[in-house]
Motif scaffolding. Structure first.
Motif, PDB file in Angstrom:
ATOM      1  N   UNK A 206       9.054 -10.304   0.089  1.00  0.00           N
ATOM      2  CA  UNK A 206       9.707  -9.025  -0.191  1.00  0.00           C
ATOM      3  C   UNK A 206       9.456  -8.656  -1.641  1.00  0.00           C
ATOM      4  N   UNK A 207       9.499  -7.372  -1.930  1.00  0.00           N
ATOM      5  CA  UNK A 207       9.190  -6.886  -3.274  1.00  0.00           C
ATOM      6  C   UNK A 207      10.156  -7.468  -4.301  1.00  0.00           C
ATOM      7  N   UNK A 213       5.921  -6.628  -8.207  1.00  0.00           N
ATOM      8  CA  UNK A 213       5.075  -7.245  -7.192  1.00  0.00           C
ATOM      9  C   UNK A 213       5.572  -6.865  -5.809  1.00  0.00           C
ATOM     10  N   UNK A 214       4.675  -6.293  -5.011  1.00  0.00           N
ATOM     11  CA  UNK A 214       5.039  -5.813  -3.692  1.00  0.00           C
ATOM     12  C   UNK A 214       5.103  -6.975  -2.712  1.00  0.00           C
ATOM     13  N   UNK A 220      10.761  -2.029  -1.756  1.00  0.00           N
ATOM     14  CA  UNK A 220      10.053  -0.888  -2.318  1.00  0.00           C
ATOM     15  C   UNK A 220       9.374  -1.295  -3.613  1.00  0.00           C
ATOM     16  N   UNK A 221       8.294  -0.630  -3.950  1.00  0.00           N
ATOM     17  CA  UNK A 221       7.539  -0.985  -5.137  1.00  0.00           C
ATOM     18  C   UNK A 221       7.191   0.252  -5.939  1.00  0.00           C
ATOM     19  N   UNK A 222       7.043   0.067  -7.238  1.00  0.00           N
ATOM     20  CA  UNK A 222       6.671   1.174  -8.111  1.00  0.00           C
ATOM     21  C   UNK A 222       5.238   1.607  -7.870  1.00  0.00           C
ATOM     22  N   UNK A 223       4.419   0.741  -7.258  1.00  0.00           N
ATOM     23  CA  UNK A 223       3.006   1.089  -7.101  1.00  0.00           C
ATOM     24  C   UNK A 223       2.480   0.905  -5.684  1.00  0.00           C
ATOM     25  N   UNK A 224       3.326   0.550  -4.748  1.00  0.00           N
ATOM     26  CA  UNK A 224       2.858   0.393  -3.380  1.00  0.00           C
ATOM     27  C   UNK A 224       3.974  -0.033  -2.461  1.00  0.00           C
TER      28      UNK A 224
END
Length: 360
Positions: A206-207, A213-214, A220-224
Motif C-alpha cells: 500500500x502507498x 512510494x506507490x 493514493x500517491x502524489x505521482x501515481x
C-alpha cells in the motif's frame, strides 16, 4: 484482552501458519544468542494522562549466569555504551529501554520522523557473554505489545511482512475521567540494519504515509495510483539504523501485509500497527480504548517450509457473545513464490479446505 489475542493470532501467523511452495531443509529458528538488535515500536495514542502508565523493556533471560550490555547509537551512528546487567542462571531481567535514543524528540519535544522513510540510528544493540533470549515488551493503555527478538545469526535477507490494517481513528478512548486527542494509526513495518552499507529493496503493498512510494494494491500517491504492479524502491542503511515504512491513515483498507523486503546483507524486520482495531466490543461503554499496539519480528523466508504448521486457537473471554467482533481467530497466510501457491488446511469442526495464495 481480546484485541491482544487477535494480535497474537494475526501477526504470529507468520510463525504458525505460513505456506511456501518449496520446502526448506532447515526447520525452526534459533532464538538464543549473544547478539541482538531491537527497535522501539511507538503507539499512536496521544493521551498525556496515560504516559505515566506506559513503559518499554527488553526482557533478558538465560540458562546461564551472564553479563549483558545494552548499547545505543548517537545521531551520527557512534555506538554509545549503555547499562550492563548481571543475570543469574535461569532468571530474567526487565531492562528499561532508553527512549531518548530509540525515540528521539526535537527541540519542542515532538517525536521525530513520525511519517517514517528516514533512516535513523535508533536501534538498541544487546550483547551478552553467554547465550540469552531477548523479548521486546511494551505496556500501558493502547501500548501493550511484545515481540521475540531474533539473534543476529538468525536474521535473513528475504521477508514478507505480516502487519495489521491502518486504523482511521476507530475505537479511540472516550474516557469519562480525562479527555484524549483522537488519533489515527498506520499499518507499518521497520527494517533494522546490523551491518554498514546494507542495500534494502522494499516493495510496499500500500502507498506509504508520506506518499513518496506507490503501493501494489491500495493507497493514493502524489505521482501515481496503485495498478497491481510492484513498485520497489531501494534504501541504504548502516549498522544501528532503523527504517520505518508506514501506510496512509485514512482507510482501514491500507495494509502493509504482504510487502516484500529484500537485502544484500542480513536485516531484521518488524511488522506492526500503531493502534490496531478489531471492532467495538461490549465494553466500549466504559470509555476505554478499544485499540492496542501490535508488533512482531518477522521470520526470514529462509526459515519457511511448506508443511507441518499447527495453529493453536485462543479462547474467547467468558460470556462473550458469538457476534462480538472480537470473537474467533484470524490467520494470515503468505507466500514468497512469485507464481503463487495453493495451501491445504484442516479446521476442526469445519474440515479440510484449500486456498490459492498469491505473492503481493
Amino acid at each position: 484482552m481480546r484485541i491482544v489475542r487477535y494480535v497474537c493470532a494475526a501477526l504470529a501467523a507468520l510463525v504458525l501458519f505460513i505456506g511456501q511452495v518449496q520446502a526448506q531443509s532447515q526447520r525452526g529458528i534459533p532464538t538464543d544468542g549473544r547478539d541482538f538488535y531491537i527497535a522501539y515500536v511507538a503507539p499512536s495514542i496521544k493521551c498525556a494522562a496515560v504516559k505515566p502508565f506506559q513503559a518499554t523493556f527488553a526482557i533478558l533471560s538465560s540458562y546461564y549466569s551472564c553479563t549483558v550490555t545494552m548499547n545505543y547509537f548517537d545521531a551520527n551512528g557512534k555506538e554509545i555504551t549503555g547499562h550492563t546487567y548481571r543475570i543469574l542462571a535461569k532468571n530474567a531481567k526487565y531492562a528499561p529501554l532508553d527512549l531518548s535514543y530509540m525515540d528521539p524528540k526535537d527541540a519542542n519535544g515532538n517525536r521525530m520522523n513520525i511519517d517514517g522513510e528516514v533512516p535513523m540510528y535508533t536501534a538498541c544493540h544487546i550483547h551478552s557473554d553467554l547465550p540469552i533470549s531477548v523479548a521486546y515488551y511494551s505496556t500501558g493503555p493502547n501500548s501493550g505489545g511484545m515481540y521475540c527478538a531474533f539473534q543476529t545469526g538468525a536474521l535473513g535477507k528475504k521477508y514478507v511482512v505480516a502487519a495489521a490494517p491502518a486504523n482511521p481513528a476507530q475505537g479511540a478512548a472516550n474516557s469519562h475521567h480525562f479527555a484524549c486527542t483522537i488519533d489515527s494509526a498506520s499499518s507499518e513495518f521497520a527494517v533494522l540494519a546490523i551491518k554498514d552499507n546494507t542495500q534494502v529493496t522494499i516493495t510496499p503493498t500500500t502507498t506509504t504515509r508520506n506518499l513518496h512510494h506507490v503501493g501494489v494494491n491500495s493507497g493514493e500517491s502524489a505521482w501515481g495510483q496503485p495498478d497491481g504492479k510492484p513498485h520497489p524502491f531501494v534504501v541504504t542503511l548502516n549498522r544501528g539504523q532503523v527504517y520505518w515504512v508506514k501506510s496512509a491513515l485514512s482507510s482501514e483498507e491500507y495494509d502493509m501485509s504482504g510487502s516484500i523486503v529484500e537485502s544484500d546483507q542480513p536485516v531484521g524486520v518488524i511488522g506492526a500497527c500503531e493502534s490496531m482495531f478489531n471492532g467495538t466490543t461490549q465494553y466500549a461503554g466504559y470509555g476505554g480504548d478499544q485499540r492496542d499496539l501490535s508488533c512482531e519480528m518477522m521470520v526470514p523466508v529462509e526459515y519457511w517450509t511448506s508443511d507441518g504448521y499447527v495453529a493453536m486457537p485462543f479462547m474467547d473471554g467468558p460470556g462473550t457473545p458469538d457476534n462480538d467482533p472480537s470473537t474467533g481467530d484470524l490467520y494470515k497466510v503468505y507466500t514468497y513464490d512469485p507464481t503463487g501457491t495453493t495451501i491445504s488446511f484442516n479446521i476442526d469442526q469445519v474440515g479440510a479446505r484449500t486456498k490459492d495464495v498469491n505473492r503481493l
